[in-house]
Enzyme design. Structure first.
Site, mmCIF file in Angstrom:
data_model
loop_
_atom_site.group_PDB
_atom_site.id
_atom_site.type_symbol
_atom_site.label_atom_id
_atom_site.label_comp_id
_atom_site.label_asym_id
_atom_site.label_seq_id
_atom_site.Cartn_x
_atom_site.Cartn_y
_atom_site.Cartn_z
ATOM 1 N N GLN A 25 0.812 -1.209 0.000
ATOM 2 C CA GLN A 25 0.000 0.000 0.000
ATOM 3 C C GLN A 25 0.850 1.266 0.000
ATOM 4 O O GLN A 25 0.322 2.368 0.001
ATOM 5 C CB GLN A 25 -0.919 -0.003 1.227
ATOM 6 C CG GLN A 25 -1.912 -1.154 1.240
ATOM 7 C CD GLN A 25 -2.650 -1.274 2.560
ATOM 8 O OE1 GLN A 25 -2.422 -0.522 3.500
ATOM 9 N NE2 GLN A 25 -3.552 -2.249 2.639
ATOM 10 N N HIS B 51 -0.749 -0.066 5.674
ATOM 11 C CA HIS B 51 -1.260 0.909 6.647
ATOM 12 C C HIS B 51 -0.321 2.107 6.852
ATOM 13 O O HIS B 51 0.098 2.408 7.957
ATOM 14 C CB HIS B 51 -1.561 0.234 7.984
ATOM 15 C CG HIS B 51 -2.676 -0.757 7.922
ATOM 16 N ND1 HIS B 51 -3.289 -1.254 9.053
ATOM 17 C CD2 HIS B 51 -3.312 -1.340 6.872
ATOM 18 C CE1 HIS B 51 -4.244 -2.112 8.693
ATOM 19 N NE2 HIS B 51 -4.257 -2.167 7.377
ATOM 20 N N GLU C 216 -14.549 3.626 10.345
ATOM 21 C CA GLU C 216 -15.038 4.681 11.236
ATOM 22 C C GLU C 216 -14.891 6.064 10.632
ATOM 23 O O GLU C 216 -13.964 6.321 9.861
ATOM 24 C CB GLU C 216 -14.248 4.669 12.549
ATOM 25 C CG GLU C 216 -14.381 3.413 13.358
ATOM 26 C CD GLU C 216 -13.551 3.441 14.631
ATOM 27 O OE1 GLU C 216 -13.643 2.482 15.407
ATOM 28 O OE2 GLU C 216 -12.808 4.441 14.850
ATOM 29 N N TYR D 214 -9.071 -10.168 11.052
ATOM 30 C CA TYR D 214 -9.336 -10.960 9.851
ATOM 31 C C TYR D 214 -9.454 -12.461 10.144
ATOM 32 O O TYR D 214 -10.030 -13.204 9.348
ATOM 33 C CB TYR D 214 -8.254 -10.707 8.808
ATOM 34 C CG TYR D 214 -8.217 -9.271 8.330
ATOM 35 C CD1 TYR D 214 -9.382 -8.632 7.922
ATOM 36 C CD2 TYR D 214 -7.019 -8.554 8.303
ATOM 37 C CE1 TYR D 214 -9.363 -7.317 7.497
ATOM 38 C CE2 TYR D 214 -6.991 -7.238 7.878
ATOM 39 C CZ TYR D 214 -8.161 -6.622 7.473
ATOM 40 O OH TYR D 214 -8.137 -5.322 7.061
#
Length: 373
Positions: free
Chosen positions: A81, A147, A240, A261
């Site tokens: 990512q 992340h 959120e 997960y």
């Protein structure tokens, strides 16, 4: 272990709050062929500035031409990512040509990386970055490619807020204040620390920290009323929307409305914990949110003004959140838009012309403009 399933009450509540879209705007392609584009900014001359996760910064012309990469971009770790992520123009860009880049910065040996923030000047012909300066580095750098968070927002007072992920495998550090993992930080434009940050002069803490207990935030913006809004990825469920406040703890990984997960409980398994702040809104199941923008334009009708738009990676849609009051929570209901788009929505921005623009996360990614029908 039984798989995590939301309760019937939760399912019914979410079902009632989600409404189908009527008279959806159409998505018009401005440009195609961007390599996993991540962030969008609007240049004063009408061109678009787009980051590609592989490390390229591109100028895109209104007619769709994609220019060769801007020179002088910092080295990034384009893995998982990570890569070249957010871009933001300084509020005074028309005078100073200053922009900010957020990216995955590799260590010298390439084994670890951390989120970094740099500032630079864009040359008058928009072909290169000049006076590049690193103004913030996440501590510590860690291994793995997940992340990074990496969204930038300039506050009304001119300070910079940066949303940082907890790097997945280091989630427990989101609750400790001697690092920048899973935090929102606040710095001045030269990288110095504002004296009124909540943890300044507290032993054993990083003074840049504004709020903590975050997982992987990929949406950050100020409302026109000066409130900071953030959204972040939950684990399996529990995405959120939060309002980061000075010194506030948003709970990860002590609490979550989702599960890990492997279906294991997060923390104690309870959605609340003393000393932590509950989210303004939660998605169950997750939509994998990325990009966020308030609508201030009447291009799509007056009922859109004051609402919040969020991109969905998981469902390849745009989500419109109707707030109780314009620009203020709580969320009353949501509407799913562009349900047949077929490409993950990575960024959402309102342009100077009042139209909404999107980037799609794809090897041949697109820059889209929403046009009313």
């Amino acid at each position: 272990m039984q798989p995590f399933l939301p309760s019937l009450v939760t399912v019914l509540l979410i079902y009632c709050m989600v409404t189908p879209a009527a008279a959806q705007p159409a998505a018009r392609t401005i440009a195609q062929g961007l390599t996993h584009p991540w962030s969008l900014a609007f240049l004063p001359d009408g061109n678009y500035l787009v980051t590609e996760r592989n490390g390229a910064l591109r100028v895109v012309e209104p007619g769709g031409r994609i220019r060769i990469p801007v020179q002088g971009v910092p080295t990034v770790q384009a893995r998982g990512q990570g890569g070249l992520l957010d871009v933001a123009l300084d509020r005074d860009f028309t005078r100073n040509r200053t922009l900010y880049l957020c990216y995955a910065e590799p260590s010298a040996d390439g084994r670890t990386a951390g989120t970094a923030l740099a500032r630079a000047r864009l040359s008058e012909d928009a072909s290169q970055l000049q006076e590049l300066r690193l103004i913030f580095q996440q501590v510590p750098k860690v291994s793995g490619g997940n992340h990074f968070g990496c969204r930038i927002a300039e506050a009304p007072d001119g300070t910079l807020f940066l949303a940082l992920g907890e790097r997945f495998g280091e989630r427990e550090q989101a609750q400790t204040l001697d690092n920048h993992l899973g935090k929102v930080v606040r710095v001045r434009k030269d990288g110095s620390v504002p004296a009124d940050n909540p943890f300044v002069n507290r032993a054993g803490t990083r003074p840049e920290i504004w709020s903590y207990g975050h997982r992987n935030p990929q949406g950050l913006t100020f409302s026109p009323r000066g409130t900071l809004w953030l959204h972040e990825h939950g684990p399996m469920g529990g995405d959120e929307i939060n309002l980061p406040a000075a010194g506030a703890n948003f709970g990860w990984p002590l609490v979550s409305h989702g599960r890990h997960y492997n279906h294991a409980r997060v923390g104690t398994g309870a959605p609340e914990h003393p000393g932590t702040v509950q989210p303004q809104y939660t998605w169950l199941p997750s939509i994998a949110p990325s990009g966020v923008a308030f609508v201030t334009s009447e291009r799509y009708g007056t009922d859109w003004v004051g609402q919040l738009l969020v991109g969905s990676l998981k469902y390849a849609q745009l989500v419109r959140l109707e707030l109780q009051q314009p620009f203020e929570g709580p969320v009353r209901r949501e509407t799913r838009l562009l349900t047949d788009l077929g490409e993950r929505v990575r960024d959402v921005r309102q342009g100077p012309d009042g139209y909404i623009y999107l980037l799609t996360d794809h090897p041949q990614g697109r820059l889209l403009r929403l046009e009313p029908r």
